[in-house]
Design an enzyme around this catalytic site. Structure first.
Site, PDB file in Angstrom:
ATOM      1  N   LYS A 190      -7.175   9.653  -1.497  1.00 31.82           N
ATOM      2  CA  LYS A 190      -7.099   9.300  -0.305  1.00 31.82           C
ATOM      3  C   LYS A 190      -5.541   8.682   0.227  1.00 31.82           C
ATOM      4  CE  LYS A 190      -7.522   5.553   2.441  1.00 31.82           C
ATOM      5  NZ  LYS A 190      -6.755   5.680   3.382  1.00 31.82           N
ATOM      6  N   GLU A 210      -1.844  -1.353  -8.568  1.00 33.10           N
ATOM      7  CA  GLU A 210      -0.694  -1.777  -8.269  1.00 33.10           C
ATOM      8  C   GLU A 210      -0.394  -2.458  -6.997  1.00 33.10           C
ATOM      9  OE1 GLU A 210       2.576  -2.023  -7.113  1.00 33.10           O
ATOM     10  OE2 GLU A 210       3.700  -0.046  -7.619  1.00 33.10           O
ATOM     11  N   CYS A 252       7.318  -2.475  -2.959  1.00 30.42           N
ATOM     12  CA  CYS A 252       6.504  -3.118  -3.794  1.00 30.42           C
ATOM     13  C   CYS A 252       7.320  -4.194  -4.508  1.00 30.42           C
ATOM     14  CB  CYS A 252       5.379  -2.584  -4.453  1.00 30.42           C
ATOM     15  SG  CYS A 252       6.107  -1.227  -5.546  1.00 30.42           S
ATOM     16  N   GLU A 280       4.429 -11.511   0.567  1.00 31.66           N
ATOM     17  CA  GLU A 280       4.908 -10.489   0.631  1.00 31.66           C
ATOM     18  C   GLU A 280       5.105  -9.935   2.047  1.00 31.66           C
ATOM     19  OE1 GLU A 280       2.959  -6.629  -0.635  1.00 31.66           O
ATOM     20  OE2 GLU A 280       4.962  -6.230  -1.923  1.00 31.66           O
TER      21      GLU A 280
HETATM   22  P1  NAI Z   1      -3.474  -1.898   2.490  1.00 34.94           P
HETATM   23  O1  NAI Z   1      -3.495  -2.340   1.023  1.00 34.94           O
HETATM   24  O2  NAI Z   1      -4.646  -2.386   3.391  1.00 34.94           O
HETATM   25  O3  NAI Z   1      -3.536  -0.183   2.273  1.00 34.94           O
HETATM   26  C1  NAI Z   1      -2.904   0.578   1.130  1.00 34.94           C
HETATM   27  C2  NAI Z   1      -4.061   1.562   1.145  1.00 34.94           C
HETATM   28  O4  NAI Z   1      -5.236   1.196   0.829  1.00 34.94           O
HETATM   29  C3  NAI Z   1      -4.285   2.651   2.328  1.00 34.94           C
HETATM   30  O5  NAI Z   1      -4.453   3.942   1.796  1.00 34.94           O
HETATM   31  C4  NAI Z   1      -5.518   1.945   2.863  1.00 34.94           C
HETATM   32  O6  NAI Z   1      -6.194   3.064   3.967  1.00 34.94           O
HETATM   33  C5  NAI Z   1      -6.413   1.481   1.851  1.00 34.94           C
HETATM   34  N1  NAI Z   1      -7.302   0.590   2.045  1.00 34.94           N
HETATM   35  C6  NAI Z   1      -7.213  -0.406   2.937  1.00 34.94           C
HETATM   36  N2  NAI Z   1      -8.129  -1.114   2.863  1.00 34.94           N
HETATM   37  C7  NAI Z   1      -9.283  -0.557   2.001  1.00 34.94           C
HETATM   38  C8  NAI Z   1     -10.469  -1.105   1.413  1.00 34.94           C
HETATM   39  N3  NAI Z   1     -11.242  -1.874   1.889  1.00 34.94           N
HETATM   40  N4  NAI Z   1     -11.021  -0.174   0.603  1.00 34.94           N
HETATM   41  C9  NAI Z   1     -10.323   0.856  -0.029  1.00 34.94           C
HETATM   42  N5  NAI Z   1      -9.183   1.292   0.434  1.00 34.94           N
HETATM   43  C10 NAI Z   1      -8.458   0.472   1.547  1.00 34.94           C
HETATM   44  O7  NAI Z   1      -1.947  -2.019   3.122  1.00 34.94           O
HETATM   45  P2  NAI Z   1      -1.588  -1.978   4.546  1.00 34.94           P
HETATM   46  O8  NAI Z   1      -2.565  -2.618   5.314  1.00 34.94           O
HETATM   47  O9  NAI Z   1      -0.977  -0.821   4.664  1.00 34.94           O
HETATM   48  O10 NAI Z   1      -0.222  -3.347   4.353  1.00 34.94           O
HETATM   49  C11 NAI Z   1      -0.401  -4.381   4.432  1.00 34.94           C
HETATM   50  C12 NAI Z   1       0.610  -5.126   3.360  1.00 34.94           C
HETATM   51  O11 NAI Z   1       0.337  -4.634   2.127  1.00 34.94           O
HETATM   52  C13 NAI Z   1       1.985  -4.922   3.220  1.00 34.94           C
HETATM   53  O12 NAI Z   1       2.662  -5.651   4.384  1.00 34.94           O
HETATM   54  C14 NAI Z   1       2.419  -4.993   2.078  1.00 34.94           C
HETATM   55  O13 NAI Z   1       2.679  -6.537   1.917  1.00 34.94           O
HETATM   56  C15 NAI Z   1       1.330  -4.557   1.179  1.00 34.94           C
HETATM   57  N6  NAI Z   1       1.502  -3.420   0.577  1.00 34.94           N
HETATM   58  C16 NAI Z   1       1.812  -3.116  -0.653  1.00 34.94           C
HETATM   59  C17 NAI Z   1       2.052  -2.017  -1.272  1.00 34.94           C
HETATM   60  C18 NAI Z   1       2.603  -1.865  -2.360  1.00 34.94           C
HETATM   61  O14 NAI Z   1       3.289  -0.884  -2.801  1.00 34.94           O
HETATM   62  N7  NAI Z   1       2.449  -2.371  -3.452  1.00 34.94           N
HETATM   63  C19 NAI Z   1       2.024  -0.894  -0.259  1.00 34.94           C
HETATM   64  C20 NAI Z   1       1.406  -0.933   0.969  1.00 34.94           C
HETATM   65  C21 NAI Z   1       1.325  -2.339   1.442  1.00 34.94           C
END
Ligand code: NAI
Ligand code: MG
Length: 493
Positions: A182, A257, A291, A389
């Site tokens: 996804k 991660e 990240c 973060e």
């Molecule tokens: P997120 O963690 O919500 O999204 C990342 C992925 O997870 C997307 O594909 C999203 O559709 C999916 N996702 C979201 N909720 C889910 C659930 N309940 N079950 C399964 N999959 C789910 O991150 P978002 O909202 O885009 O960004 C929020 C914060 O997260 C950012 O400000 C940052 O701090 C952090 N982040 C960290 C990343 C990293 O590389 N470690 C990458 C993206 C965001």
């Protein structure tokens, strides 16, 4: 996939069992160019029923399809062709990645090259997976078989769309798994282009399935599905925690991660020019949507004022601009949601610390989710801007007094993804390296990432490792086989 020159709005369906499939709800969601805020694509929104179809296809391809009969060398050849095809289409993919994510085109070009390199690396590793012969007594033989984990559910973020897809798909395919991926709802486009080559590259139906949609629906359905053997996730710590809870019901394997609040530590005597550059690069590359961003800049008191001044002067020269322009060094954030989140941290920072530069929206843009590169200083490590973060171009500069103080502050965080230390003193450098609780530590650099070396975090930055042989390990089970060589009965009863 269809696109018309006039509107340039592309449409993408989901890729399930080797077919393009519309959402079972018929719904589509918009995808934007974050520099113009214009819609550039419409994508079929995957429902729980669509996830179920994809898992069913992946299950069948794994349990009874031709995939399990392929040799590791065959899988390697497919991956190698995929890497070459990415290279042959690098310019178009980089442009699409740039438009969809807002990252500068030069960075997007590096990303596409990195994605190709990742597929190529695992192409070569596929047939180097070896078992062991175990030293049991002479009248028996024991050995291990390395087998694929099964159906891998993979959920990726928007900051490095195709790179993240390659980190997930390449080792899974090399191991012989089948995948349901996804993409992030903000940035599905490059992944969908690559998925469209699946048949031509020789993937049997059901081996690679891509279901688009939102986290709370599509993502959650994938995590909960009993037909999935393993979840690999990159994203926020909050969602990581939800995934672990949901995966507990079916005891899936999980690798995570998650984010970080990585310290970038500068000692008196470090190579000055390189250090100033490294402080900025560490936190502002990719708009800070990284990240491993070095978002806590720890500076020894002796050089603190001069270093802050040099950083601030240099940061003034960071060229914000349209992502497709080659001189641009910083583009917009990926989405309105991320712009709002980062902006609220910038406002909070103004209450918690002092502003050296930035602190708002750059005046020259009437459109686009741009945020000024922002440096806060005299920040306490207990401030929220030092603990949470932010995932945008926002740095906290924190003074320290001597090596033990630097180590204490660096480790005083719930996260442990990455860290960097800058010094010419080799004794100090390695003492600090050993003391840091982080999965990746750079010395006199920050951010270089190679597919040959492991990537992953300590503490709340997650568990498991990606890249290198470690990344492949996470998609393998170990079967112990015992062979009795002694024909006499056990004789116990
Ligand atoms: P997120 O963690 O919500 O999204 C990342 C992925 O997870 C997307 O594909 C999203 O559709 C999916 N996702 C979201 N909720 C889910 C659930 N309940 N079950 C399964 N999959 C789910 O991150 P978002 O909202 O885009 O960004 C929020 C914060 O997260 C950012 O400000 C940052 O701090 C952090 N982040 C960290 C990343 C990293 O590389 N470690 C990458 C993206 C965001
Ligand atoms: Mg989210």
């Amino acid at each position: 996939m269809s696109s018309t020159a006039k509107t340039i709005i592309r449409t993408y369906d989901n890729y399930i069992n080797g077919q393009w499939v519309k959402s079972s709800s018929g719904e589509m969601f918009p995808v934007y160019d974050p520099s113009t805020e214009e819609m550039i694509a419409q994508v079929s929104s995957g429902t729980a029923a669509d996830v179920h179809s994809a898992v069913k296809a992946a299950r069948a391809a794994f349990d009874s399809g031709p995939w399990r009969q392929t040799t590791a060398a065959d899988r390697g050849r497919i991956l190698y062709k995929l890497a070459e095809k990415i290279r042959a289409n690098a310019a178009q993919l980089a442009e699409l990645e740039c438009r969809n994510s807002g990252k500068p085109i030069v960075e997007a070009e590096y990303d596409i090259a990195d994605a190709a390199t990742c597929f190529e690396y695992y192409a070569g590793l596929a047939n180097k997976v070896l078992g062991h012969v175990n030293p049991v007594p002479a009248n028996a033989l024991s050995f291990t078989l390395r087998e694929p984990v099964g159906v891998a559910g993979q959920i990726i973020p928007w900051n490095y769309p195709l790179v993240m897809a390659s980190w997930k798909l390449a080792p899974a395919i090399a191991a012989g798994c089948t995948c349901v991926l996804k993409p992030a709802e903000q940035t599905p486009l490059t992944v969908m282009e690559v998925a469209s080559w699946s048949e031509e590259l020789g993937f049997p139906p059901g081996v690679v399935n891509i279901v688009n949609g939102f986290g709370e629906t599509t993502g959650a359905a994938l995590v909960a599905h009993p037909g999935v053997d393993k979840i690999a996730f990159t994203g926020s710590a909050a969602v990581g925690k939800m995934i672990v809870k949901s995966a507990a019901d079916t005891l899936k394997r999980v690798t995570l991660e998650l984010g970080g609040k990585s310290p970038n530590i500068f000692f008196d005597g470090a190579d000055w020019e390189a250090a100033v550059d490294g402080a900025l690069f560490g936190v502002f590359i990719n708009q800070g949507e990284v990240c491993s961003a070095g978002s806590r800049i720890l500076v020894e008191k002796k050089i603190y004022s001069k270093f802050l001044e040099a950083m601030t002067e240099k940061a003034k020269r960071i060229k914000l601009g349209a992502p497709l322009e080659r001189e641009t060094k910083m583009g917009p954030l990926v989405s309105k949601e991320q712009y709002d989140r980062v902006s609220s941290y910038v406002e909070l920072g103004k209450k918690e610390a002092k502003v050296a530069i930035g602190g708002g929206r750059p005046k020259q843009f009437s459109k686009g989710f741009y945020v000024e590169p922002t440096i806060f200083y005299d920040v306490d490590n207990s401030a929220r801007i030092s603990r949470e973060e932010i995932f945008g171009p926002v740095a906290s500069v924190i003074p320290f007094e001597g090596e033990p103080d630097a180590i204490r502050i660096a480790n005083d965080t719930p996260y442990g993804l990455a860290a960097a230390v800058w010094t010419r003193d080799i004794y100090k450098a390695f003492r600090v390296v050993k003391s840091l609780r982080a999965g990746i530590v750079w010395v006199n650099h920050m951010q270089p990432t190679y597919v040959e070396a492991p990537w992953g975090g300590y503490k709340q930055s997650g568990f498991g490792r990606e890249l290198g042989p470690w990344g492949l390990e996470e998609y393998l089970e170990t079967k112990q086989v015992f062979v009795n060589l002694d024909e006499t009965p056990i004789g116990w009863y």
